[in-house]
Design a protein around this motif. Structure first.
Motif, PDB file in Angstrom:
ATOM      1  N   THR A 353      38.731 -65.451 -41.457  1.00  0.00           N
ATOM      2  CA  THR A 353      38.222 -66.657 -40.793  1.00  0.00           C
ATOM      3  C   THR A 353      37.826 -66.352 -39.348  1.00  0.00           C
ATOM      4  O   THR A 353      36.788 -66.819 -38.863  1.00  0.00           O
ATOM      5  CB  THR A 353      39.287 -67.757 -40.829  1.00  0.00           C
ATOM      6  OG1 THR A 353      39.651 -68.027 -42.179  1.00  0.00           O
ATOM      7  CG2 THR A 353      38.767 -69.032 -40.185  1.00  0.00           C
ATOM      8  N   THR A 354      38.653 -65.548 -38.674  1.00  0.00           N
ATOM      9  CA  THR A 354      38.352 -65.186 -37.283  1.00  0.00           C
ATOM     10  C   THR A 354      37.036 -64.437 -37.183  1.00  0.00           C
ATOM     11  O   THR A 354      36.180 -64.762 -36.345  1.00  0.00           O
ATOM     12  CB  THR A 354      39.488 -64.328 -36.712  1.00  0.00           C
ATOM     13  OG1 THR A 354      40.714 -65.055 -36.766  1.00  0.00           O
ATOM     14  CG2 THR A 354      39.177 -63.928 -35.273  1.00  0.00           C
ATOM     15  N   TRP A 355      36.851 -63.436 -38.023  1.00  0.00           N
ATOM     16  CA  TRP A 355      35.613 -62.663 -37.989  1.00  0.00           C
ATOM     17  C   TRP A 355      34.404 -63.507 -38.401  1.00  0.00           C
ATOM     18  O   TRP A 355      33.285 -63.300 -37.899  1.00  0.00           O
ATOM     19  CB  TRP A 355      35.722 -61.440 -38.895  1.00  0.00           C
ATOM     20  CG  TRP A 355      36.459 -60.310 -38.255  1.00  0.00           C
ATOM     21  CD1 TRP A 355      37.722 -59.873 -38.553  1.00  0.00           C
ATOM     22  CD2 TRP A 355      35.984 -59.471 -37.199  1.00  0.00           C
ATOM     23  NE1 TRP A 355      38.065 -58.821 -37.740  1.00  0.00           N
ATOM     24  CE2 TRP A 355      37.015 -58.547 -36.905  1.00  0.00           C
ATOM     25  CE3 TRP A 355      34.798 -59.417 -36.463  1.00  0.00           C
ATOM     26  CZ2 TRP A 355      36.892 -57.582 -35.920  1.00  0.00           C
ATOM     27  CZ3 TRP A 355      34.670 -58.455 -35.473  1.00  0.00           C
ATOM     28  CH2 TRP A 355      35.705 -57.553 -35.210  1.00  0.00           C
ATOM     29  N   GLU A 356      34.629 -64.445 -39.310  1.00  0.00           N
ATOM     30  CA  GLU A 356      33.533 -65.325 -39.703  1.00  0.00           C
ATOM     31  C   GLU A 356      33.050 -66.155 -38.523  1.00  0.00           C
ATOM     32  O   GLU A 356      31.841 -66.268 -38.268  1.00  0.00           O
ATOM     33  CB  GLU A 356      33.995 -66.229 -40.847  1.00  0.00           C
ATOM     34  CG  GLU A 356      32.893 -67.137 -41.382  1.00  0.00           C
ATOM     35  CD  GLU A 356      33.367 -67.968 -42.550  1.00  0.00           C
ATOM     36  OE1 GLU A 356      32.576 -68.775 -43.066  1.00  0.00           O
ATOM     37  OE2 GLU A 356      34.558 -67.822 -42.950  1.00  0.00           O
ATOM     38  N   TRP A 357      34.006 -66.737 -37.754  1.00  0.00           N
ATOM     39  CA  TRP A 357      33.617 -67.525 -36.588  1.00  0.00           C
ATOM     40  C   TRP A 357      33.046 -66.648 -35.480  1.00  0.00           C
ATOM     41  O   TRP A 357      32.168 -67.084 -34.723  1.00  0.00           O
ATOM     42  CB  TRP A 357      34.815 -68.320 -36.072  1.00  0.00           C
ATOM     43  CG  TRP A 357      35.096 -69.533 -36.900  1.00  0.00           C
ATOM     44  CD1 TRP A 357      36.112 -69.713 -37.787  1.00  0.00           C
ATOM     45  CD2 TRP A 357      34.316 -70.735 -36.937  1.00  0.00           C
ATOM     46  NE1 TRP A 357      36.035 -70.948 -38.378  1.00  0.00           N
ATOM     47  CE2 TRP A 357      34.944 -71.606 -37.871  1.00  0.00           C
ATOM     48  CE3 TRP A 357      33.168 -71.166 -36.283  1.00  0.00           C
ATOM     49  CZ2 TRP A 357      34.434 -72.873 -38.165  1.00  0.00           C
ATOM     50  CZ3 TRP A 357      32.664 -72.437 -36.572  1.00  0.00           C
ATOM     51  CH2 TRP A 357      33.298 -73.269 -37.497  1.00  0.00           C
ATOM     52  N   ALA A 364      25.011 -67.805 -32.546  1.00  0.00           N
ATOM     53  CA  ALA A 364      24.740 -68.939 -31.649  1.00  0.00           C
ATOM     54  C   ALA A 364      24.446 -68.467 -30.223  1.00  0.00           C
ATOM     55  O   ALA A 364      23.547 -68.987 -29.553  1.00  0.00           O
ATOM     56  CB  ALA A 364      25.937 -69.900 -31.646  1.00  0.00           C
ATOM     57  N   LEU A 365      25.195 -67.469 -29.769  1.00  0.00           N
ATOM     58  CA  LEU A 365      24.953 -66.924 -28.434  1.00  0.00           C
ATOM     59  C   LEU A 365      23.584 -66.280 -28.342  1.00  0.00           C
ATOM     60  O   LEU A 365      22.874 -66.420 -27.329  1.00  0.00           O
ATOM     61  CB  LEU A 365      26.045 -65.906 -28.102  1.00  0.00           C
ATOM     62  CG  LEU A 365      25.993 -65.271 -26.700  1.00  0.00           C
ATOM     63  CD1 LEU A 365      26.125 -66.354 -25.633  1.00  0.00           C
ATOM     64  CD2 LEU A 365      27.082 -64.218 -26.541  1.00  0.00           C
ATOM     65  N   GLY A 366      23.183 -65.588 -29.388  1.00  0.00           N
ATOM     66  CA  GLY A 366      21.859 -64.977 -29.391  1.00  0.00           C
ATOM     67  C   GLY A 366      20.754 -66.012 -29.332  1.00  0.00           C
ATOM     68  O   GLY A 366      19.764 -65.857 -28.587  1.00  0.00           O
ATOM     69  N   LEU A 367      20.902 -67.113 -30.106  1.00  0.00           N
ATOM     70  CA  LEU A 367      19.902 -68.180 -30.079  1.00  0.00           C
ATOM     71  C   LEU A 367      19.857 -68.846 -28.706  1.00  0.00           C
ATOM     72  O   LEU A 367      18.774 -69.153 -28.176  1.00  0.00           O
ATOM     73  CB  LEU A 367      20.222 -69.213 -31.160  1.00  0.00           C
ATOM     74  CG  LEU A 367      20.038 -68.747 -32.612  1.00  0.00           C
ATOM     75  CD1 LEU A 367      20.486 -69.845 -33.585  1.00  0.00           C
ATOM     76  CD2 LEU A 367      18.575 -68.405 -32.877  1.00  0.00           C
TER      77      LEU A 367
END
Length: 395
Positions: A353-357, A364-367
């Motif tokens: 779950t951690t790696w998924e987020w 999101a940061l790239g966008l």
């Protein structure tokens, strides 16, 4: 009391085949000539280079004698089978039953003892089971992947440095039994595959998850947790378990016939003589894998349906075993060079779950970075000064 969910419900069974190991036959037929032998006459045909015993059941004395003498002649024997197998015809869906191959005493005398238990491992392959959940007052049944500890997922760190497993990213052994390895003098043993240090065992045939007792996982460790051998390769000088040939019983002994002889290099199949070969040459090879279902068509089909790729590695392991048994190390090394995709290491649910987020955050940061750069560039754009026309200049 509500019955436990049936892991086989909702899963489409693979179409019936002529046998349970058609995928294995097809894989081996790419390189070798495969034929079935029943050993009822107490002999292994002389043109057999490797004797592959998969899911052997209740072998009689003559069949055991055939296996024994084949190894004594310097042959290669590969045994794939544990103390439990899947019972596809059992009531209630997914179940197992205890079996005997008839080879237990032979293997024990050659340094490998098969325990009457199954290994469970928290590092495992998931298995799809139907789960009911409440959606706006309606009970909906859907398939969810549940970590299934009976499907032991073995990665590179639990494999030996051996040509048989070279290049394999992972292997899954279903309902495997633990092995006790104590190689006799003159025999070298190499443990090919092991379970993780957190694995445990059970001798019960109940393989269903218990959510009431163990929560959402359905399983919990019991007893000693430690690493356990699941596959072993042995080479060297073996000794026969037979003092006399069962093929000669009831027949008059010829005068001057030798009662026993020592092994020597030569044809791996049994000859016309009925003398008991007592000792094998050092070229004899024996491999024991404590599971037969890892090559079962139904199990491999279910694994493929669930999205796992272990079915391909399991079949490749069988082919590697045959290559090594016939001493074709060159072919084995060619197959192991970069022919497999890198497999992700197994992780706990919280880590996944951690790696998924983290992945979502990176996207999101790239966008956001692209948007910021675009806005800044637009703000820095200055309009070009227009050159006045000739009419405007004459006014």
């Amino acid at each position: 009391e509500q019955a436990p969910p049936n892991p086989m419900m909702g899963m489409r069974r693979p179409p019936p085949e002529k046998g349970r190991f058609e995928m294995l036959k097809e894989k081996l037929s790419e390189t070798y000539t495969v034929k079935e032998v029943d050993l009822k006459d107490g002999r292994v045909p002389g043109d057999v280079d490797v004797l592959l015993l998969v899911a052997a059941r209740d072998l009689d004395e003559k069949q055991r004698f055939a296996v024994d003498q084949y190894l004594m002649r310097g042959g290669a024997v590969v045994v794939c089978g544990g103390s439990f197998v899947m019972d596809a015809g059992g009531a209630g869906g997914l179940s197992v039953k205890q079996v005997k191959s008839g080879l237990e005493d032979l293997l024990s005398s050659w340094g490998v003892k098969l325990q009457k238990a199954m290994v469970l491992d928290p590092q495992n392959e998931s298995f799809p089971i139907p789960v009911e959940r409440n959606v706006m007052g309606m009970m909906v049944r859907e398939l969810q992947l549940l970590p299934y500890p009976y499907f032991v997922d073995i990665r590179r760190d639990a494999m030996a440095e051996h040509p048989v497993v070279a290049g394999l990213p992972a292997v899954t052994l279903q309902w495997a039994s633990p092995l006790e390895v104590a190689a006799p003098e003159g025999v070298q043993a190499t443990v090919l595959l092991r379970s993780s240090k957190a694995s445990w065992t059970q001798d019960s045939q109940n393989v269903q998850p218990d959510f009431d007792k163990h929560g959402e996982k359905g399983f919990a460790p019991q007893g000693d947790t430690k690493t356990r051998p699941l596959a072993v390769a042995l080479t060297g000088t073996f000794h026969s378990t037979f003092s006399e040939s069962p093929l000669l019983r009831g027949q008059p002994k010829e005068q001057g016939q030798p009662k026993e002889q020592t092994g020597s290099k030569g044809p791996a199949g049994a000859g016309k003589g009925e003398q008991v070969i007592k000792t094998s040459p050092a070229s004899a090879r024996l491999v024991v894998i404590a599971s037969a279902d890892f090559l079962n068509d139904l199990v491999l089909g279910l694994s493929r349906q669930s999205g796992a790729e272990s079915f391909a590695s399991n079949l490749q392991l069988a082919q590697n075993l045959v290559d090594w048994s016939v001493a074709d190390v060159d072919l084995l090394s060619i197959r192991s060079r970069g022919t497999y995709a890198r497999t992700l290491r197994p992780m706990e649910e919280t880590a996944r779950t951690t790696w998924e987020w983290v992945n979502y955050g990176v996207v999101a940061l790239g966008l956001a970075l692209v948007i910021v750069v675009s806005v800044v560039r637009r703000r820095n754009i200055r309009p070009l000064a227009l050159v006045p026309s000739n009419k405007e200049q004459t006014r």
